[in-house]
Motif scaffolding. Structure first.
Motif, PDB file in Angstrom:
ATOM      1  N   PHE A   1      -5.864   2.307  -6.772  1.00 52.13           N
ATOM      2  CA  PHE A   1      -5.213   1.264  -5.981  1.00 52.13           C
ATOM      3  C   PHE A   1      -6.288   0.353  -5.413  1.00 52.13           C
TER       4      PHE A   1
ATOM      5  N   ALA B   1       2.263   1.937  -3.428  1.00 55.49           N
ATOM      6  CA  ALA B   1       1.256   2.467  -4.347  1.00 55.49           C
ATOM      7  C   ALA B   1       1.047   3.962  -4.113  1.00 55.49           C
TER       8      ALA B   1
ATOM      9  N   THR C   1       0.833  -1.209   0.000  1.00 57.11           N
ATOM     10  CA  THR C   1       0.000   0.000   0.000  1.00 57.11           C
ATOM     11  C   THR C   1       0.864   1.254   0.000  1.00 57.11           C
TER      12      THR C   1
ATOM     13  N   ILE D   1      -3.235  -0.204  -9.900  1.00 55.04           N
ATOM     14  CA  ILE D   1      -2.225  -0.810  -9.028  1.00 55.04           C
ATOM     15  C   ILE D   1      -2.981  -1.737  -8.085  1.00 55.04           C
TER      16      ILE D   1
ATOM     17  N   GLN E   1      -8.608   4.831  -3.999  1.00 55.12           N
ATOM     18  CA  GLN E   1      -8.303   3.564  -3.336  1.00 55.12           C
ATOM     19  C   GLN E   1      -9.585   2.812  -3.026  1.00 55.12           C
TER      20      GLN E   1
END
Length: 433
Positions: A114, A70, A67, A141, A83
């Motif tokens: 993400f 990213a 995390t 990602i 996210q």
């Protein structure tokens, strides 16, 4: 609000945040344990240096920095960072993010999305990413603790680059502990052995080691290992009977047995049991090892493993685990042969190719006159009536030339079997056709 008061408020708010959050890296240079990706010459470092960002999957164990990486990558671009967690999100959430990304793109700005635990999305949800990744609406990602080869669609994998993050080693964990000490301006109140134990307990998880450091750093010390363990919770091993660790560890156990390394085999057995693996599953696999890798080189291997399985079912844990350990040691130290295993595989291939060929008539019973007239049983020689107890007749179908599937090695008991086969072959060559 005065500058002094504002600074004091910021300091107090920062101190209230958990230590792992306060020490979260803000740049690639602060990331530990992933030099193969973000160090000089690493592929992600090169991507950042070139000012580009492409869709990727970050695969690694918990607490290795997926995390954080990213977030850092998104900070090196002018793209909007979004996210999602696949655990709490569905198709509706994806559509909302994709629609906002399309609007943003129309206005000249891109989006980095993400997705944590991306392997939790099902096939149709994963398929939803394909058009927006392919046309550049989003830069994806994804983070996963599971093997992408098994958990992600091949179509999605073909549109992303998979980067493997490693579990944090002892050196990386030590760096994090030193950062914790600098951040709090206090030394960890543990002796050297307890410090080493703490890092071992972290099992490569940076978030865990920082959380435990935060718990310990306010204590008075020095604490030895026993005192430390009374304060911190021992971390459960990273093991899930349905994930990669399950297959990786049983593979390690099997190959250690095959490689005649009893010590390594015991280690992997202990790891699996400590992780909560079902002992019955291990018992089944140990029996498979006996027939696949030891075979007739030691005919006692199979009954020994079956007896160990039976002993475990009678005794249960933990006493019965010793029977499994004994079976593992027996197999690891036994002579090895896969001759029967490969012979059966070859025989299956030949049987599949030759179809429904009849057995030769001379080895068929003839209970009726019609069958006798057809030649059933004609010319059969009863092996026990010969001087050697061996007639040398051909038992393959008449249309199939004789083949050799079983070729035992000069190891263990199969050395004796090989002598018998050579002797019988000599008699077979001398026998009447």
């Amino acid at each position: 609000m005065s500058d002094l008061f504002a600074a004091d408020l910021e300091t107090r708010q920062s101190a209230a945040r958990p230590l792992p959050d306060r020490l979260r890296p803000r740049g690639l240079d602060e990331i530990v344990g992933q030099d193969h990706l973000v160090g000089p010459g690493g592929p992600i470092r090169q991507m950042v240096d070139e000012g580009r960002l492409s869709s990727m999957i970050l695969w690694g164990p918990p607490g290795c920095g997926k995390t954080t990486l990213a977030r850092i990558l998104s900070g090196h671009t002018d793209l909007q960072f979004e996210q999602l967690s696949a655990i709490f999100s569905g198709v509706k959430d994806l559509r909302a993010v994709f629609e906002a990304a399309r609007v943003r793109r129309a206005n000249g700005q891109g989006t980095v999305l993400f997705v944590d635990e991306i392997h939790r999305f099902n096939k149709s949800q994963q398929d939803a990413f394909l058009p927006v990744v392919e046309d550049g609406t989003i830069v994806l990602i994804g983070a996963t603790t599971e093997n992408p080869s098994f958990e992600l669609n091949s179509a999605l994998l073909s549109r992303t680059q998979v980067y493997v993050l490693q579990r944090l080693g002892d050196e990386a964990l030590e760096t994090l502990l030193q950062r914790a000490e600098q951040e709090t301006d206090r030394s960890l109140p543990v002796d050297d052995q307890a410090r080493a134990t703490l890092k071992a307990m972290a099992d490569g998880d940076g978030r865990y080691v920082l959380s435990m450091a935060e718990l310990l750093i306010s204590q008075t010390g020095p604490l030895d290992t026993e005192a430390m363990l009374r304060l911190v919770q021992r971390r459960a091993p990273l093991y899930d009977k349905n994930d990669d660790a399950h297959f990786n560890l049983i593979s390690a156990l099997h190959k250690s047995v095959r490689g005649s390394d009893a010590d390594a085999a015991l280690y992997w057995l202990a790891r699996m049991l400590a992780g909560g693996e079902q002992p019955e599953y291990i018992a089944r696999r140990v029996v498979r090892m006996a027939v696949e890798d030891i075979g007739l080189a030691d005919p006692q291997a199979l009954p020994h493993c079956l007896a160990a399985w039976d002993a475990y079912e009678r005794l249960g844990s933990p006493e019965g685990e010793l029977a499994l350990a004994q079976a593992v040691v027996y197999l690891a130290t036994a002579p090895k042969s896969n001759a029967a295993y490969t012979a059966y595989a070859e025989a299956r291939r030949t049987a599949a190719k030759t179809g429904s060929l009849m057995p030769p008539r001379h080895i068929l019973n003839a209970p009726t006159e019609l069958m006798k007239a057809q030649g059933y049983g004609s010319g059969y020689r009863y092996d026990h009536d010969t001087d050697e107890g061996f007639s040398g007749q051909d038992y393959f179908p008449e249309e199939l030339p004789r083949e050799q599937f079983y070729d035992p090695p000069e190891r263990g008991f199969e050395r004796e079997i090989r002598k018998r086969l050579h002797y019988w072959q000599k008699l077979r060559e001398q026998a009447p056709s």
